[in-house]
Structures are given as structure tokens and as C-alpha cells.
Scaffold this active site. Structure first.
Site, PDB file in Angstrom:
ATOM      1  N   HIS A 158     -10.201  10.531 -18.563  1.00 44.94           N
ATOM      2  CA  HIS A 158     -10.491  11.666 -17.684  1.00 44.94           C
ATOM      3  C   HIS A 158     -11.521  12.617 -18.280  1.00 44.94           C
ATOM      4  O   HIS A 158     -12.100  13.422 -17.572  1.00 44.94           O
ATOM      5  CB  HIS A 158      -9.207  12.413 -17.305  1.00 44.94           C
ATOM      6  N   SER A 204      -7.950  17.098 -24.917  1.00 47.64           N
ATOM      7  CA  SER A 204      -7.824  15.789 -24.275  1.00 47.64           C
ATOM      8  C   SER A 204      -8.762  14.782 -24.925  1.00 47.64           C
ATOM      9  O   SER A 204      -9.941  15.060 -25.128  1.00 47.64           O
ATOM     10  CB  SER A 204      -8.154  15.890 -22.790  1.00 47.64           C
ATOM     11  N   GLY A 236      -9.282  20.828 -23.554  1.00 45.37           N
ATOM     12  CA  GLY A 236     -10.304  20.641 -24.584  1.00 45.37           C
ATOM     13  C   GLY A 236      -9.845  19.706 -25.682  1.00 45.37           C
ATOM     14  O   GLY A 236     -10.656  19.116 -26.389  1.00 45.37           O
ATOM     15  N   ASP A 286      -5.753   5.860 -19.191  1.00 41.85           N
ATOM     16  CA  ASP A 286      -6.437   7.088 -19.610  1.00 41.85           C
ATOM     17  C   ASP A 286      -7.085   6.928 -20.991  1.00 41.85           C
ATOM     18  O   ASP A 286      -6.911   7.754 -21.884  1.00 41.85           O
ATOM     19  CB  ASP A 286      -5.493   8.288 -19.617  1.00 41.85           C
TER      20      ASP A 286
END
Length: 259
Positions: free
Chosen positions: A56, A156, A154, A86
Site C-alpha cells: 500500500h 508502513s 509513515g 501487502d
């Protein structure tokens, strides 16, 4: 690059200490990723420039900016993306880059973990938070690690690192609601190979240097190499493929329908 090893498999001839010198050393291996107006994190997983992050973070783009701790910037190519897991694989130019090894096994309950990333972007680059393994969960067939370590926007795509300095998981999401605290999730390291169709093998800097004809001293540290990089960068293997497609006109309202 030194990752172009085909299907080479060789055992380690020398055992090496993969421990980190400290948190500052750990930070050299974690990068900030800028994609459009968004910011995320990533981790270098091979000395020849492969970076793993969350899908993402790079969704909808083939190029992103990767910012190293010294604020040097390079353009990275998005090679593979797996939305359901992901996870995404990027490539930045360079050899001998400081990197982190993916953990070969899970950590037990209550094992110490460190989450590294850039919550909020540049101002807080390299932030480290500490937590423990709260458990492992199944999400649509993918193993995710649950932790109470602080995760914010941030971070992630950044690594969850175990006490041995290995990547235990990649930050994915957290629960945010009234009465909910310390419930964050990261995709387990064991899923990286399956999701991104890569094989990551151990090697030593001496082995790497022999392959590329450079002195071992030119490499910062031993680390893993990706043995089956994408043959055509930008083209993820399989998935999202439509076959037997036909376009017809609906006899009732004249609209075109895709079958």
C-alpha cells in the site's frame, strides 16, 4: 548486479556474526519511501539494492523515491507487488549496501521486537519503538505478526526487527479505535518469498566478491542475495490476469458489458 545468480545454491563456508552494532547501525538499513504525496518506510534486504516494503506504500506507481538516512535520494523501480499480502519488492542502484537478513523462523510469544521507520515523514526519520511478539494471526491465508510496539503513519513497510537484528516482519496496519491500544500487525518474514516470488539465500561478502570480481573490503557486511530477480522489471509474476475476455452490447439498455 550481484543478485544475478540464477539458481545457484551453496552452503556457507564461514559462519558470520549477523548481530548489529546498535540502533544507529540498524538505521542504516532502513529507508524512507516517498510515493506521490505519501510517505512510508522500507528495508534493504540484499547488498545489491533490493528493498522490501508494504504494497500500500507504493500502490499505483512503478517508480518511487527512496531516501537513505543521510538524506541521499535515489529512484527505485517497483518490481513486484502483492496486494493481498501487502508486500512489494523495489530495486535501488548500488552494491555493497548495508542490509538486514530476513528471520529464518518465528520468535516466540513475548520476544523483544523493534519497529523502525519514519512516522510522519522526514522529521521523524529513523524512529525506533520497542514491543514484544503478542502472537501470530492468519489473515486470508497469510501469516501476520501481532505486536504492541508503536506503529504510526509513515512506518508502513518498515521492518519489525528481532533481538538478533533480523527482519521478523514488515509493518502493515494497526487497529485504531476508542478503547484499543497497542494492537499492530506486520506481515511475517516467512511470507516475503511466497508473496513476491523471490528466493533469498545466505552468502558472505567473500562469496559475493568472488562472483563480481571485487575485493571483499568493498562490501559493508555479509548479507542475503536474491537468486531469482524479475526477468522483466516492472512485470510482476502472475496474478491479476484476465483471459477469454469479450465485450458485448446489452440488448436491453445498449450498454457495453465486459465478460
Amino acid at each position: 548486479g550481484i543478485c544475478q545468480l540464477g539458481a545457484i545454491r551453496r552452503p556457507l563456508e564461514v559462519e558470520v556474526d549477523r548481530g548489529l552494532a546498535g540502533m544507529a547501525d540498524l538505521g542504516k538499513r532502513v529507508v524512507r519511501i516517498e510515493s506521490g504525496d505519501g510517505t512510508g518506510s522500507g528495508v534493504v534486504v540484499s547488498p545489491d539494492g533490493f528493498v522490501v516494503t508494504a504494497a500500500h506504500v507504493v500502490a499505483g506507481t512503478s517508480k518511487v523515491k527512496v531516501v537513505f538516512p543521510d538524506e541521499s535520494r535515489v529512484e527505485a523501480e517497483v518490481l513486484r507487488v502483492h496486494g493481498q499480502a501487502d508486500l512489494a519488492l523495489l530495486r535501488v542502484p548500488g552494491v555493497g549496501l548495508p542490509c538486514l537478513k530476513l528471520a529464518p523462523s518465528r520468535q516466540g510469544p513475548a520476544a523483544d521486537l523493534y519497529v523502525v521507520g519514519s512516522p510522519g515523514g522526514k522529521a521523524l526519520t529513523g524512529s525506533v519503538t520497542k514491543g514484544i511478539v503478542s502472537g501470530y494471526r492468519d489473515r486470508e491465508g497469510w501469516v501476520i505478526l501481532q505486536t504492541d510496539a508503536s506503529m504510526n503513519a509513515g512506518k508502513s513497510g518498515g521492518p519489525v526487527v528481532n533481538a538478533a537484528g533480523e527482519v521478523a516482519a514488515i509493518v502493515s496496519f494497526k487497529l485504531a479505535a476508542v478503547g484499543v491500544e497497542g494492537v499492530g500487525f506486520a506481515v511475517a518474514a516467512e511470507e516475503v518469498g511466497r508473496a513476491l516470488d523471490v528466493e533469498i539465500a545466505d552468502t558472505t561478502d567473500a562469496t559475493i566478491s568472488a562472483l563480481v570480481g571485487q575485493s571483499a573490503s568493498s562490501f559493508v557486511a555479509p548479507g542475503p542475495v536474491i537468486t531469482n530477480p524479475p526477468a522483466k522489471p516492472g512485470q510482476p509474476p502472475g496474478g491479476n490476469v484476465c483471459s477469454n475476455v469479450e465485450l458485448s452490447t446489452d440488448p436491453f439498455d445498449g450498454s457495453r458489458t465486459l465478460h
